[in-house]
Design a protein around this motif. Structure first.
Motif, PDB file in Angstrom:
ATOM      1  N   ALA A  23       2.406  11.575 -29.463  1.00 14.86           N
ATOM      2  CA  ALA A  23       3.592  11.321 -28.654  1.00 14.86           C
ATOM      3  C   ALA A  23       4.882  11.683 -29.333  1.00 14.86           C
ATOM      4  N   ALA A  24       5.961  11.714 -28.512  1.00 12.50           N
ATOM      5  CA  ALA A  24       7.274  12.079 -29.019  1.00 12.50           C
ATOM      6  C   ALA A  24       7.851  10.957 -29.864  1.00 12.50           C
ATOM      7  N   ASP A  25       8.440  11.320 -30.979  1.00 12.23           N
ATOM      8  CA  ASP A  25       9.049  10.359 -31.869  1.00 12.23           C
ATOM      9  C   ASP A  25      10.563  10.477 -31.756  1.00 12.23           C
ATOM     10  N   ALA A  26      11.256  10.042 -32.800  1.00  9.38           N
ATOM     11  CA  ALA A  26      12.714  10.122 -32.794  1.00  9.38           C
ATOM     12  C   ALA A  26      13.173  11.567 -32.851  1.00  9.38           C
ATOM     13  N   ASP A  27      12.431  12.401 -33.564  1.00  8.13           N
ATOM     14  CA  ASP A  27      12.793  13.812 -33.641  1.00  8.13           C
ATOM     15  C   ASP A  27      12.516  14.495 -32.309  1.00  8.13           C
ATOM     16  N   PRO A  28      13.294  15.545 -31.974  1.00 12.55           N
ATOM     17  CA  PRO A  28      13.006  16.294 -30.751  1.00 12.55           C
ATOM     18  C   PRO A  28      11.610  16.901 -30.845  1.00 12.55           C
ATOM     19  N   PRO A  29      10.932  17.106 -29.725  1.00  9.92           N
ATOM     20  CA  PRO A  29       9.600  17.709 -29.742  1.00  9.92           C
ATOM     21  C   PRO A  29       9.629  19.116 -30.346  1.00  9.92           C
ATOM     22  N   THR A  30       8.500  19.553 -30.836  1.00  8.13           N
ATOM     23  CA  THR A  30       8.407  20.900 -31.401  1.00  8.13           C
ATOM     24  C   THR A  30       8.636  21.950 -30.323  1.00  8.13           C
ATOM     25  N   ILE A  31       8.101  21.682 -29.145  1.00  7.20           N
ATOM     26  CA  ILE A  31       8.237  22.618 -28.025  1.00  7.20           C
ATOM     27  C   ILE A  31       8.804  21.873 -26.825  1.00  7.20           C
ATOM     28  N   GLN A  32       9.767  22.480 -26.163  1.00  2.00           N
ATOM     29  CA  GLN A  32      10.306  21.943 -24.920  1.00  2.00           C
ATOM     30  C   GLN A  32      10.328  23.049 -23.872  1.00  2.00           C
ATOM     31  N   ILE A  33       9.809  22.732 -22.695  1.00  2.00           N
ATOM     32  CA  ILE A  33       9.817  23.669 -21.575  1.00  2.00           C
ATOM     33  C   ILE A  33      10.484  22.972 -20.397  1.00  2.00           C
ATOM     34  N   ARG A  34      11.423  23.633 -19.783  1.00  2.00           N
ATOM     35  CA  ARG A  34      12.115  23.074 -18.627  1.00  2.00           C
ATOM     36  C   ARG A  34      12.113  24.094 -17.512  1.00  2.00           C
ATOM     37  N   VAL A  35      11.702  23.647 -16.326  1.00  2.00           N
ATOM     38  CA  VAL A  35      11.683  24.504 -15.139  1.00  2.00           C
ATOM     39  C   VAL A  35      12.544  23.825 -14.080  1.00  2.00           C
ATOM     40  N   ASP A  78       9.405  14.827  -6.131  1.00  2.00           N
ATOM     41  CA  ASP A  78      10.855  14.944  -5.949  1.00  2.00           C
ATOM     42  C   ASP A  78      11.236  16.398  -6.198  1.00  2.00           C
ATOM     43  N   THR A  79      11.502  17.118  -5.145  1.00  2.00           N
ATOM     44  CA  THR A  79      11.764  18.560  -5.243  1.00  2.00           C
ATOM     45  C   THR A  79      13.191  18.879  -5.657  1.00  2.00           C
ATOM     46  N   LYS A  80      13.971  17.837  -5.947  1.00  2.00           N
ATOM     47  CA  LYS A  80      15.361  18.064  -6.338  1.00  2.00           C
ATOM     48  C   LYS A  80      15.601  17.872  -7.844  1.00  2.00           C
ATOM     49  N   ARG A  81      14.563  17.466  -8.586  1.00  2.00           N
ATOM     50  CA  ARG A  81      14.707  17.265 -10.027  1.00  2.00           C
ATOM     51  C   ARG A  81      13.794  18.223 -10.797  1.00  2.00           C
ATOM     52  N   PRO A  82      14.149  18.525 -12.042  1.00  2.00           N
ATOM     53  CA  PRO A  82      13.404  19.531 -12.801  1.00  2.00           C
ATOM     54  C   PRO A  82      12.018  19.076 -13.241  1.00  2.00           C
ATOM     55  N   ILE A  83      11.173  20.054 -13.504  1.00  2.00           N
ATOM     56  CA  ILE A  83       9.832  19.855 -14.041  1.00  2.00           C
ATOM     57  C   ILE A  83       9.874  20.276 -15.503  1.00  2.00           C
ATOM     58  N   GLY A  84       9.032  19.693 -16.337  1.00  2.00           N
ATOM     59  CA  GLY A  84       9.078  20.095 -17.743  1.00  2.00           C
ATOM     60  C   GLY A  84       7.827  19.737 -18.504  1.00  2.00           C
ATOM     61  N   ALA A  85       7.837  20.070 -19.770  1.00  2.00           N
ATOM     62  CA  ALA A  85       6.734  19.746 -20.672  1.00  2.00           C
ATOM     63  C   ALA A  85       7.287  19.695 -22.081  1.00  2.00           C
ATOM     64  N   TYR A  86       6.636  18.890 -22.928  1.00  2.00           N
ATOM     65  CA  TYR A  86       7.011  18.872 -24.335  1.00  2.00           C
ATOM     66  C   TYR A  86       5.747  18.785 -25.172  1.00  2.00           C
ATOM     67  N   ALA A  87       5.857  19.264 -26.403  1.00  2.00           N
ATOM     68  CA  ALA A  87       4.706  19.243 -27.311  1.00  2.00           C
ATOM     69  C   ALA A  87       5.174  18.955 -28.721  1.00  2.00           C
ATOM     70  N   THR A  88       4.350  18.208 -29.435  1.00  2.00           N
ATOM     71  CA  THR A  88       4.581  17.958 -30.852  1.00  2.00           C
ATOM     72  C   THR A  88       3.318  18.361 -31.595  1.00  2.00           C
ATOM     73  N   ILE A  89       3.448  19.247 -32.554  1.00  2.00           N
ATOM     74  CA  ILE A  89       2.294  19.781 -33.267  1.00  2.00           C
ATOM     75  C   ILE A  89       1.979  18.894 -34.463  1.00  2.00           C
ATOM     76  N   GLY A  90       0.754  18.409 -34.523  1.00  2.00           N
ATOM     77  CA  GLY A  90       0.331  17.538 -35.601  1.00  2.00           C
ATOM     78  C   GLY A  90      -0.127  18.311 -36.821  1.00  2.00           C
ATOM     79  N   PRO A  91      -0.252  17.640 -37.977  1.00  2.00           N
ATOM     80  CA  PRO A  91      -0.632  18.304 -39.230  1.00  2.00           C
ATOM     81  C   PRO A  91      -1.964  19.034 -39.165  1.00  2.00           C
ATOM     82  N   ASN A  92      -2.880  18.525 -38.321  1.00  2.00           N
ATOM     83  CA  ASN A  92      -4.198  19.141 -38.244  1.00  2.00           C
ATOM     84  C   ASN A  92      -4.362  20.073 -37.050  1.00  2.00           C
TER      85      ASN A  92
END
Length: 536
Positions: A23-35, A78-92
């Motif tokens: 999960a996401a921590d205090a740091d921003p995610p490694t990857i952010q996608i916004r549509v 809700d077709t009026k708000r954005p869709i997105g994704a985030y990823a955090t890459i772990g050590p392994n």
């Protein structure tokens, strides 16, 4: 049943494409996608389709999407708000996190939509839903929070309540693009970077060892050194890179289309210094920037001392190999003079090029003016005169040295006696003129070629992007009209506003390298009108 597969893929595809989540921590995610929101995307599609004269087809496409969703449309989303994704890459690697965010208007309706798409959702005691997707073996989970459905695969612990970031943390509200992607290179675990570099080093080594039958030993050595150099550049990007990002946008109010790609580096690193150097000095042809030419191209880059030394060594090694095989004493001497004349520019490491196309004039022809910055022009001009001297008299009738003057400069002329029809359509019967200023080779042809050359004889360096290309489409209508008879009418209708025919490519340095392509949306209308005219 099959009719549900298409929208189901749209809704769940990102959920199923990734590794399990941390999960996401205090740091921003490694990857952010916004549509952008569904309404926003469909609106942009309709906008572009209307410009291109395909508005009805776009409406039919939207109707097809709604029909594929089981006749209920996208009820629940809700077709009026954005869709997105985030990823955090772990050590392994395998302990990485990927979460998809789908905006929800009504939770019950959203679950019903999934059922309409043949993906039954079952709610667990922890408020986490599991989804049964046909022909998919990977478990899919989601939960509702912050007016979004947070979805993941493999491990539902990835979307535990305490791990969920607020949507604005991964979907910046000020990002107006259709789609954006951010990869924080500096957050990728070092062990994974080293693993990737090891594989890449092996791949580069294999390519380096491969030898083509036609390669000489010197050529193979140069290729091997270039491969090593390329790997070092890749390594610097992986180890010193900070962020990689891109954004695609359609601005319906300003009628702008744009694509932007950028890379930044960790402060204080060698990569950061290299990026800062990009476009950091003035261009000799910077004064051409910002005019109203039909087309303009500028390229300016000052390379590092290390890169200059590598380039000089490479050229000298190849030249030595080629000269050692040359049996003709005259050709060998001329090649040595050419190398001597051009190497000061290579050693200076300040590569500066410019080209501008103006017109069309009253007769429909254009004028081209181009230049290359040279560290020492006298040696190159001497080389030109030496080459001219050995050309047989009957073969140099179209060449006239010192044919004109531009202030204190001697202007040389080459008559294009065998120009094809396309060349004549663009430049008429103009000869080619060229001269050597104190720091550049200048070339011109077309209408008023000599006047353009005289006007550029005294250039003053000015600020300009590292690379810049600009085209005003309307100024090429006379050429487009050879294949599209309605080009003038289409241009008049599409480009009614000044500047609405502009396409630009820009590369800038500084804190990061930014590559940007932008165009006015009216160009889509122009293309649509041309296509419509061709079919009539």
């Amino acid at each position: 049943m099959k009719k549900h597969l298409f929208p189901c893929g749209i809704l769940l595809g990102l959920m199923l494409a990734a590794a399990p989540l941390r999960a996401a921590d205090a740091d921003p995610p490694t990857i952010q996608i916004r549509v952008q929101s569904i309404d926003g995307i469909l609106g942009k599609i309709q906008y572009l389709a209307e410009l291109a004269g395909k508005g009805e087809e776009a409406k039919q496409f939207q109707g097809m999407i709604m029909a594929q969703a089981g006749g209920q449309g996208l009820k629940g989303i809700d077709t009026k708000r954005p869709i997105g994704a985030y990823a955090t890459i772990g050590p392994n690697g395998v302990d990485s996190v990927v979460v998809v965010l789908v905006p929800v208007a009504d939770e019950k309706a959203f679950v019903g939509l999934l059922e309409n798409l043949n993906a039954k959702a079952t709610k667990g005691a922890d408020d986490v839903y599991s989804i049964q997707v046909p022909n998919v073996q990977v478990p899919v989970f989601f939960r509702f929070a912050n007016k979004y459905a947070y979805a993941t695969v493999m491990d539902k612990g990835n979307i535990a309540k305490e791990k969920l970031p607020a949507p604005e943390k991964v979907l910046p509200p000020d990002d107006a693009g259709i789609a954006s992607f951010v990869l924080r290179i500096d957050q990728i675990p070092e062990n994974l970077k080293q693993m990737a570099l090891t594989y890449m080093e092996m791949a580069f080594a294999n390519l380096k060892d491969q030898k083509n039958p036609s390669e000489t030993e010197a050529q193979h050595k140069v290729k091997a050194e270039a491969m090593e150099r390329n790997f070092e550049n890749v390594k610097a990007f992986v180890t010193d890179g900070k962020e990689l990002a891109f954004k695609l946008n359609v601005d319906t109010k300003a009628n702008d289309l744009s694509f932007e790609f950028s890379v930044s580096a960790k402060p204080g690193t060698k990569l950061a210094a290299t990026i800062a150097q990009t476009g950091g000095s003035k261009s000799l042809f910077g004064s051409w920037y910002g005019g109203d030419a039909a087309a303009l191209a500028l390229l300016h880059q000052t390379v590092s001392k290390e890169d200059r030394e590598f380039l000089v060594q490479t050229i000298e090694n190849l030249a030595k190999d080629a000269l050692g095989k040359e049996q003709d004493a005259g050709k060998k001497k001329l090649a040595e003079e050419a190398l001597k004349a051009l190497m000061p520019t290579v050693r200076a490491g300040d590569f500066d090029f410019g080209g501008v196309l103006r017109g069309p004039g009253k007769n429909g022809h254009y004028t081209f003016l181009g230049g290359i910055k040279l560290a020492e022009t006298a040696g190159v001009e001497k080389l030109v005169r030496d080459v001219y001297a050995i050309i047989p008299p009957n073969e140099r009738k179209d060449i006239a040295l010192d044919a004109e003057t531009a202030g204190d400069l001697k202007v040389h002329r080459i008559t294009v006696s065998k120009a094809d029809e396309q060349f004549k359509q663009i430049f008429g019967d103009s000869p080619v003129y060229f001269t050597f200023s104190k720091d550049a080779l200048l070339v011109s042809l077309g209408d008023d070629a000599l006047g353009a050359l005289k006007g550029a004889a005294s250039l003053q360096p000015k600020n300009a992007p590292a690379a810049y290309v600009e085209v005003l489409v309307s100024k090429f209508v006379p050429l487009i009209a050879f294949k599209h008879k309605n080009a003038e009418k289409a241009a008049h209708e599409a480009f009614s506003q000044p500047g609405s025919d502009k396409v630009r490519l820009i590369v800038e340095g500084g804190s990061g390298v930014k590559f940007r392509i932008e165009a006015k949306a009216q160009i889509v209308k122009f293309i649509g009108l041309l296509d419509k005219g061709s079919g009539e």
